[in-house]
Design an enzyme around this catalytic site. Structure first.
Site: not given
Length: 607
Positions: A166, A419-420, A477, A513, A577
């Site tokens: 993203d 990451n992720e 999130y 995050e 964000k």
């Protein structure tokens, strides 16, 4: 010859020539650049600033969204005094793949866009003449590149990026390009490892060099006093009453390494760095044997006009804003940042989680949403043959390059190796992760903690590889992508329940995050999603949960500032964000974070 990763500097024996400025630039829409001889010089070109991303200078979509080969050209004059030296071109960052020609001769290929590489050009220089550098870059992503992604071909033949992440897939020579002139007898690499003693500290050093001469090492304090001395390619530098590099209170020593033959200094190199230790005990992260609580941000190298390009003024402003907020840390999400940013962090005493560009290892073009879906069913990324046979080798090479570049920074206190990623759907990820984690541990003499940023599917019950992590890093999130708006209270119950499970593991847990999209100036009573005051309420509730869990040892909000992404129905001109706007104006949340973080000492939750 060896890839010289030491940061270029002018010394008694070394010279640096900055090639930044306007370069010739050309798109290669038909992928025929080599066939047409672009490597010998560009005939049809425009001017392009280096360093910068090329994308945001253009006013047409075809150019801004361009995917494929682009070409750069620059010239330099080679002084005849360089004939008895080594001359290298050092590229600080080229997105994503780079091929280099000098005077029409192909010299090098590199495919790790966020890490520097050097090219020795001794054999192709024309001395006392103008020389030509041509670089072909390619920003196409696939499952073997870091980061990962795909592309699609439109009806008119154009390719557009469909990333598994993203943020915008910028391209170009995003960091400086410099000529580095060094002696034939020179220092190639330096490795430092620090040990605290009752009297002060001992720094174990190891120097790699080529050619003749004896290596000497000296250390000076900030007043210019010599405080330690040794000789040999490896040894110990003992400092009495050491002033340690502390969080937000940095002290840097000046290390001097020389190669000497008789009365002649053949080469010298300097390192300004702090002395500190980092380790994990139980559920605490210790700096200099004292618990530290991380307060800060996930960030991006992202700004108006220059895109992902190096911008020292923006970096300086970012540090001032982070200090104003009371932050003490950041993560280099989602790729290694420029060395100059690490140098600022070293001087300012910021803790840095240094992250590889191993992002997008979840096969989804809706990664921002899918990463927060705990019930997501996806094709396992790591069961693909191409990943097992090619991606892994690119990943391991990226680990080698990152550790070699950043191993001596006191500010770098943790490695983030993914990451992720898809770390829950299949056992195929296990051997891949083990290779990456094991190599990092082998290479890093300081044995910094290793981790990766967990998506919500990688929870205590389903993650296959969390056992490898020294610290658990969570991207969560609840209250935004999951159970948002009116369900915010239930979201906090779910968050609290998951953290209770992580508590049982007995390791430090960090939030790398958490956050919500919002627009500057948009407010409403009661708060609703996308308003500034909803972001503030969300943060307040997360912090209440963090304070209840003893294992939580850090909070890094997503994101420091709004940043550019691929366009889409959940992104209105980028990700919003940010605690600050893209041009660094504060939102309401900035004042809330300042209130909280200034009240929390760096050793918050110490035992």
């Amino acid at each position: 010859m060896a890839n010289k990763m030491l940061y270029p500097q002018n010394t008694l024996t070394r010279q640096v020539v900055d090639l930044s400025g306007m370069w010739k630039f050309s798109f290669d829409f038909e992928d025929k650049g080599e066939e047409r001889g672009y490597q010998n010089g560009l005939k049809d070109y425009i001017d392009m600033p280096v360093p910068s991303s090329f994308n945001d200078f253009f006013t047409d979509k075809k150019s801004k969204e361009y995917l494929g080969d682009v070409w750069y050209e620059q010239t330099f004059y080679a002084d005849k005094s360089w004939k008895n030296k080594d001359v290298d071109i050092r590229f600080f960052g080229c997105l994503i793949k780079a091929t280099v020609w000098v005077n029409g001769i192909k010299l090098h290929y590199h495919n790790n866009g966020f890490i520097p590489f050097s090219v020795n050009i001794n054999d192709v220089i024309n001395y006392d003449k103008i020389n030509t550098i041509v670089v072909k870059l390619n920003n196409i992503l696939d499952n073997t590149t870091l980061p990962c992604g795909e592309y699609k071909v439109l009806k008119d033949g154009r390719k557009i990026c469909t990333p598994y992440f993203d943020f915008f897939n910028y391209g170009g020579l995003i960091r400086p390009v410099k000529l580095v002139i060094t002696p034939k007898d020179s220092i190639i690499d330096i490795t430092l490892n620090h040990e605290l003693t009752k009297q002060g500290s001992i720094t174990h050093y190891d120097v790699s060099h080529i050619g003749r001469g004896q290596v000497y090492a000296e250390v000076y304090d900030q007043q210019g006093n010599k405080v330690a001395f040794s000789n040999g390619t490896s040894g110990e530098l003992e400092i009495l009453n050491t002033k340690l590099w502390e969080v937000r209170n940095a002290y840097l020593y000046h290390f001097v390494f020389k190669v000497i033959e008789g009365n002649n200094v053949l080469d010298e190199y300097y390192l300004d760095c702090g002395i500190r230790t980092v380790n994990v005990e139980g559920n605490r992260i210790l700096i200099n044997n004292k618990a530290v609580y991380f307060k800060g941000f996930g960030k991006h190298e992202d700004a108006d006009f220059t895109g992902r390009g190096y911008n020292l003024a923006v970096a300086k402003r970012d540090f001032e804003l982070m200090k104003w907020c009371g932050a003490n840390s950041f993560r280099t999400s989602h790729y290694p940042y420029s060395e100059e940013i690490l140098q600022l962090a070293e001087k300012e005493g910021f803790l840095v989680i240094d992250e590889l560009a191993a992002v997008g290892m979840l096969k989804s073009t809706r990664n921002a949403v899918d990463a927060a879906n705990k019930n997501l069913k996806v094709e396992s990324f790591f069961e693909q043959d191409i990943v097992k046979n090619i991606t892994i080798n690119n990943h391991l090479e990226a680990v080698r390059e990152l550790v070699q570049r950043d191993k001596n920074y006191a500010c770098v206190v943790m490695w983030s190796l993914f990451n992720e990623p898809d770390a829950a759907s299949s056992d195929d990820c296990i051997p891949y992760f083990e290779k990456v984690f094991n190599l990092c541990k082998e290479l890093d003499v300081q044995k910094r903690p290793r981790s990766f940023a967990h998506i919500i599917a990688s929870n205590p019950k389903h993650s296959k590889v969390s056992y490898l992590c020294d610290v658990i890093m969570l991207n969560r999130y609840y209250g935004w992508y999951l159970m948002g708006g009116a369900e915010l209270e239930d979201a906090m119950i779910a968050l609290d329940a998951e953290l209770s499970e992580w508590d049982k593991i007995g390791k430090p847990v960090m939030f790398t995050e958490y956050g919500t999209d919002n627009y500057l100036g948009l407010t409403k009573i009661p708060a609703v999603m996308w308003t500034e005051n909803y972001q503030v309420e969300y943060l307040e509730k997360y912090h209440e949960v963090f304070d209840r869990h003893d294992s939580i040892m850090g909070e890094q909000v997503w994101n420091f500032a709004d940043f550019q992404t691929t366009e889409g129905i959940i992104r209105a001109d980028g990700n919003k964000k940010g605690i600050f706007t893209r041009d660094r104006r504060p939102k309401m949340a900035a004042f809330e974070l300042r209130r909280r973080w200034l009240s929390l000492p760096n050793d918050y939750k110490r035992k």
